[in-house]
Design an enzyme around this catalytic site. Structure first.
Site, mmCIF file in Angstrom:
data_model
loop_
_atom_site.group_PDB
_atom_site.id
_atom_site.type_symbol
_atom_site.label_atom_id
_atom_site.label_comp_id
_atom_site.label_asym_id
_atom_site.label_seq_id
_atom_site.Cartn_x
_atom_site.Cartn_y
_atom_site.Cartn_z
ATOM 1 N N ARG A 47 1.003 -0.947 0.000
ATOM 2 C CA ARG A 47 -0.175 -0.276 0.111
ATOM 3 C C ARG A 47 0.965 1.074 -0.163
ATOM 4 O O ARG A 47 1.752 1.658 1.051
ATOM 5 C CB ARG A 47 -1.068 0.531 0.957
ATOM 6 C CG ARG A 47 -1.839 1.536 1.557
ATOM 7 C CD ARG A 47 -2.244 1.173 2.666
ATOM 8 N NE ARG A 47 -3.201 0.038 2.745
ATOM 9 C CZ ARG A 47 -3.918 0.058 3.534
ATOM 10 N NH1 ARG A 47 -4.020 0.553 4.786
ATOM 11 N NH2 ARG A 47 -5.507 -1.280 3.645
ATOM 12 N N SER A 116 -12.478 -3.539 0.365
ATOM 13 C CA SER A 116 -12.855 -3.121 1.600
ATOM 14 C C SER A 116 -14.290 -3.387 2.142
ATOM 15 O O SER A 116 -15.151 -2.586 0.240
ATOM 16 C CB SER A 116 -11.766 -2.184 1.753
ATOM 17 O OG SER A 116 -10.682 -2.280 1.976
ATOM 18 N N LYS A 143 -6.500 4.274 8.857
ATOM 19 C CA LYS A 143 -7.526 4.838 7.901
ATOM 20 C C LYS A 143 -8.222 5.813 8.929
ATOM 21 O O LYS A 143 -8.911 6.111 9.576
ATOM 22 C CB LYS A 143 -8.686 3.718 7.829
ATOM 23 C CG LYS A 143 -7.867 2.107 6.941
ATOM 24 C CD LYS A 143 -7.999 3.426 5.563
ATOM 25 C CE LYS A 143 -8.253 2.116 4.397
ATOM 26 N NZ LYS A 143 -8.642 2.128 3.193
#
Length: 359
Positions: A47, A116, A143
């Site tokens: 990521r 997700s 997040k």
């Protein structure tokens, strides 16, 4: 079995998923990923939110090489257009990113697509993906602004998800037991491994926790599809010209039975069934031997049935044995026939795995 099907089989067997960027905890990727893979990570997601394409490709080269060595799946985050260039097994997208169908078209027909999810409706809609992430279970700095969903959504996913799923969001050694108790048997981890001083040791403890389940809580049963996929993931198709020892033994046994019965028929020792019956049986054995030698699934299956009948017959004979000779004869048939039957089970399974397609 296509490349996508093989990847899905490996995914179904996966339990521990690591997500991190190119410099986890400020260290080179290799210093975290290599020990984490040794410790038991099954899937790795790179990521790199704010990285350039060149930086992503450089990190992906490292990730792909280590994942290939460990036979782990390699996933790229948010960039279906870079799946081919990075050699990734798939891509992971969020609810606000590229839609799953579009990501699949861009990434290619053999690529896995993960999604997700943060609500029951999204879990239900996740069936279009190959797997889903469910969370965040806890508030996490990876997040920002995303509220925690708690364990209720984990329980919902355990009961309703149609594809493999991973609980994610603040999962670490202290929180993994409640997450599993809520129904998860797969987790995705970020900081617990990426920021650990000893990534391999932490990974091993997390993998062990997933294996044994939470204390005092019954593990969720795996579906038949999961168990089948796990078995398939351990199998390789028979290579051209390859004949496992059990198959060679079975061919030799069939030929020997055919020759013995042919000899009995020719010498007039045909018994009550007559020479015709022995000739038919002889032909059947030779046909089975040829079919097994040419690796025909049905021939192996039929020979297994014969072995099963043989074992049952001599087991019943053993129960009525009246002498040491009868016992010895029964065991002399039951033991090797039973061994051969068991070994041919794996041969049959491997015959059902098609050779890999060219990529």
């Amino acid at each position: 079995m296509s490349l996508l099907e093989r990847r899905r089989a490996r995914l179904a067997a996966a339990r521990l998923y690591l997500v991190c960027d190119a410099t986890p905890g400020g260290r080179p990727l290799e210093e975290v990923l290599a020990p984490a893979l040794r410790g038991g990570v099954d899937v790795f997601q790179l990521r790199c939110k704010d990285a350039t394409d060149a930086e992503i490709l450089a990190a992906a080269t490292v990730a792909r090489e280590w994942c290939e060595v460990a036979e782990a799946l390699f996933i790229i985050n948010d960039r279906p257009d870079l799946v081919a260039a990075t050699g990734a097994d798939g891509v992971h997208v969020g609810q606000d990113d590229t839609p799953v169908a579009q990501a699949r078209r861009i990434a290619g027909p053999d690529a896995l697509v993960g999604l997700s999810t943060h609500s029951p409706d999204q879990v239900d809609g996740g069936a279009v993906a190959d797997y889903i992430g469910v969370g965040p279970v806890h508030v996490t700095p990876t997040k920002p602004g995303r509220p925690a969903v708690g364990t209720d959504l984990i329980t919902y996913a355990a009961r309703n998800a149609k594809v493999p799923w991973f609980a994610i969001g603040g999962v670490d050694e202290d929180t993994i037991d409640p997450v599993m108790a809520a129904g998860a048997n797969r987790v995705a981890v970020v900081r617990a491994i990426a920021e650990a001083q000893d990534p391999e040791a932490v990974t091993r403890r997390l993998a062990h926790a997933l294996e044994i389940g939470p204390p005092g809580v019954r593990r969720p049963r795996k579906s038949a599809e999961e168990r089948t996929a796990e078995i398939q993931a351990t199998l390789e198709p028979l290579a051209p010209g390859e004949r496992p020892p059990a198959l060679v033994v079975a061919v030799a046994a069939a030929v020997a039975l055919g020759i013995v019965n042919l000899g009995l028929a020719v010498t007039g020792h045909s018994g009550k069934g007559g020479a015709g019956t022995l000739i038919v049986y002889c032909a059947l054995m030779f046909a089975a031997a040829y079919g097994m030698w040419t690796k025909r699934y049905l021939a192996v299956l039929l020979f297994q049935i014969l072995l099963a009948i043989l074992v049952v017959f001599f087991f019943l004979f053993l129960l009525r044995a009246s002498s040491v000779g009868d016992v010895a004869l029964s065991l002399a048939v039951i033991v090797p026939a039973g061994w051969l039957f068991w070994k041919l089970v794996r041969v049959l399974a491997r015959l059902q795995v098609p050779a890999p397609t060219a990529v």
